[in-house]
Design an enzyme around this catalytic site. Sequence first.
Site, PDB file in Angstrom:
ATOM      1  N   LYS A 138     -11.906  -8.661   0.707  1.00 57.22           N
ATOM      2  CA  LYS A 138     -11.300  -8.212  -0.545  1.00 57.22           C
ATOM      3  C   LYS A 138     -12.328  -8.170  -1.678  1.00 57.22           C
ATOM      4  O   LYS A 138     -12.376  -7.208  -2.453  1.00 57.22           O
ATOM      5  CB  LYS A 138     -10.143  -9.141  -0.913  1.00 57.22           C
ATOM      6  CG  LYS A 138      -9.392  -8.727  -2.165  1.00 57.22           C
ATOM      7  CD  LYS A 138      -8.299  -9.731  -2.493  1.00 57.22           C
ATOM      8  CE  LYS A 138      -7.682  -9.433  -3.832  1.00 57.22           C
ATOM      9  NZ  LYS A 138      -6.713 -10.451  -4.253  1.00 57.22           N
TER      10      LYS A 138
ATOM     11  N   SER B 141      -6.406 -20.548 -15.927  1.00 55.08           N
ATOM     12  CA  SER B 141      -5.770 -21.663 -15.214  1.00 55.08           C
ATOM     13  C   SER B 141      -5.169 -21.136 -13.913  1.00 55.08           C
ATOM     14  O   SER B 141      -4.467 -21.840 -13.215  1.00 55.08           O
ATOM     15  CB  SER B 141      -4.673 -22.298 -16.082  1.00 55.08           C
ATOM     16  OG  SER B 141      -3.725 -21.316 -16.467  1.00 55.08           O
ATOM     17  N   ASN B 142      -5.475 -19.865 -13.589  1.00 53.96           N
ATOM     18  CA  ASN B 142      -4.947 -19.213 -12.391  1.00 53.96           C
ATOM     19  C   ASN B 142      -5.781 -19.601 -11.174  1.00 53.96           C
ATOM     20  O   ASN B 142      -6.920 -19.170 -11.026  1.00 53.96           O
ATOM     21  CB  ASN B 142      -4.955 -17.690 -12.598  1.00 53.96           C
ATOM     22  CG  ASN B 142      -4.306 -16.938 -11.461  1.00 53.96           C
ATOM     23  OD1 ASN B 142      -4.503 -17.256 -10.298  1.00 53.96           O
ATOM     24  ND2 ASN B 142      -3.532 -15.923 -11.795  1.00 53.96           N
TER      25      ASN B 142
ATOM     26  N   ASN C  41      -5.636 -18.770  -8.065  1.00 45.72           N
ATOM     27  CA  ASN C  41      -6.045 -17.667  -7.186  1.00 45.72           C
ATOM     28  C   ASN C  41      -7.287 -16.964  -7.723  1.00 45.72           C
ATOM     29  O   ASN C  41      -8.209 -16.644  -6.972  1.00 45.72           O
ATOM     30  CB  ASN C  41      -4.899 -16.657  -7.031  1.00 45.72           C
ATOM     31  CG  ASN C  41      -3.716 -17.239  -6.299  1.00 45.72           C
ATOM     32  OD1 ASN C  41      -3.832 -17.671  -5.155  1.00 45.72           O
ATOM     33  ND2 ASN C  41      -2.564 -17.271  -6.949  1.00 45.72           N
ATOM     34  N   LYS C  42      -7.321 -16.744  -9.031  1.00 47.10           N
ATOM     35  CA  LYS C  42      -8.501 -16.133  -9.651  1.00 47.10           C
ATOM     36  C   LYS C  42      -9.709 -17.060  -9.513  1.00 47.10           C
ATOM     37  O   LYS C  42     -10.821 -16.614  -9.245  1.00 47.10           O
ATOM     38  CB  LYS C  42      -8.245 -15.843 -11.132  1.00 47.10           C
ATOM     39  CG  LYS C  42      -7.312 -14.673 -11.385  1.00 47.10           C
ATOM     40  CD  LYS C  42      -7.172 -14.413 -12.879  1.00 47.10           C
ATOM     41  CE  LYS C  42      -6.228 -13.245 -13.143  1.00 47.10           C
ATOM     42  NZ  LYS C  42      -6.080 -12.960 -14.582  1.00 47.10           N
TER      43      LYS C  42
ATOM     44  N   GLY D  24       0.029 -11.802  -6.118  1.00 50.11           N
ATOM     45  CA  GLY D  24       0.500 -10.779  -7.054  1.00 50.11           C
ATOM     46  C   GLY D  24       0.983  -9.515  -6.360  1.00 50.11           C
ATOM     47  O   GLY D  24       1.833  -9.561  -5.473  1.00 50.11           O
TER      48      GLY D  24
ATOM     49  N   ASN E  13      -0.775  -7.546  -4.417  1.00 48.30           N
ATOM     50  CA  ASN E  13      -1.560  -7.221  -3.219  1.00 48.30           C
ATOM     51  C   ASN E  13      -0.723  -6.701  -2.049  1.00 48.30           C
ATOM     52  O   ASN E  13      -1.152  -5.789  -1.342  1.00 48.30           O
ATOM     53  CB  ASN E  13      -2.366  -8.442  -2.757  1.00 48.30           C
ATOM     54  CG  ASN E  13      -3.518  -8.780  -3.678  1.00 48.30           C
ATOM     55  OD1 ASN E  13      -4.300  -9.679  -3.394  1.00 48.30           O
ATOM     56  ND2 ASN E  13      -3.656  -8.094  -4.793  1.00 48.30           N
TER      57      ASN E  13
ATOM     58  N   ASP F 258      -9.412 -10.274 -17.659  1.00 48.35           N
ATOM     59  CA  ASP F 258      -8.028  -9.820 -17.671  1.00 48.35           C
ATOM     60  C   ASP F 258      -7.948  -8.650 -16.714  1.00 48.35           C
ATOM     61  O   ASP F 258      -8.868  -7.828 -16.649  1.00 48.35           O
ATOM     62  CB  ASP F 258      -7.582  -9.406 -19.075  1.00 48.35           C
ATOM     63  CG  ASP F 258      -6.060  -9.344 -19.165  1.00 48.35           C
ATOM     64  OD1 ASP F 258      -5.408 -10.322 -18.747  1.00 48.35           O
ATOM     65  OD2 ASP F 258      -5.526  -8.334 -19.628  1.00 48.35           O
TER      66      ASP F 258
END
Length: 199
Positions: free
Chosen positions: A177, A9-10, A12-13, A156, A158, A68
Site C-alpha cells: 500500500k 492521534s490516529n 493507523n496513520k 477507513g 480502503n 490531512d
Amino acid sequence: MKTLFFATSNINKINEVKQILDIPKIKIEIPQNFDIKETGKTFKENSLLKAKALFKILNNKQPVFSEDSGLCIEALNMEPGIYSKRYDQYKLGKKLDNNEKNHLIIDLMREQNNRTAYFICVISYIDVDGTINNFEGMLKGTIALNIDYYQKNGFGYNPIFLTTNNKRLSELNLEEKNKISHRGIAFDKFKKFLMQFLD
C-alpha cells in the site's frame, strides 16, 4: 538523531508513517491527547492548522509535521473530501462506524456511472526556525460496487476503493500500500526532503 513530532492521534496513520519514514537518524514522537478541530476548507489548510497548533504547544522550538487526507469522488462533487473522517456527521448528523460509512458511500453512488475517485494527502512540515514546507500525494482509482468485508488490511474507505489494477486498497499489505498510496507518495517526497539534511 533528529526528533520530529507528528501531529496526530490516529494509530493507523502512525503505523503507516513510521514504516515509510524508517530513517536511522530520525525519531518520531507522538504527542499525547493531541486533538485539534479541523476548520480548514482544504486538506492543506487543515494540515497546516494541525502543524501550527503542535508547533505552538511545543513552544515554537521543535520540528513538527502533520498530514490531512481524504477521499474525493467526482460524482459526489469531490465529497467526502475534507469531511472524510466525519462524513457521517456532515451528511447525516450522526456518528457511524467504518462499515456504515462505507455503506453510505456505496448507497450515494448506487446510480452513478462515473465512479472515479482520488485519495489525496497533504503533509505540512515546520522546522525549528518556523520554515514551512508542504508535500502532496494523490492516488487515482474508482469506487467499488460493494464493500470488501473479508480483507483485514487498511482502514477507513480502503475496502471500497479500487486501484487502477482493480485491487482494493484493503487487499494490500502495508508495504504494498505504501508504494502506491497517496500517503506513501507524499511521505516519500517528505522523506527525500529530510534526507538532504542528514548526510
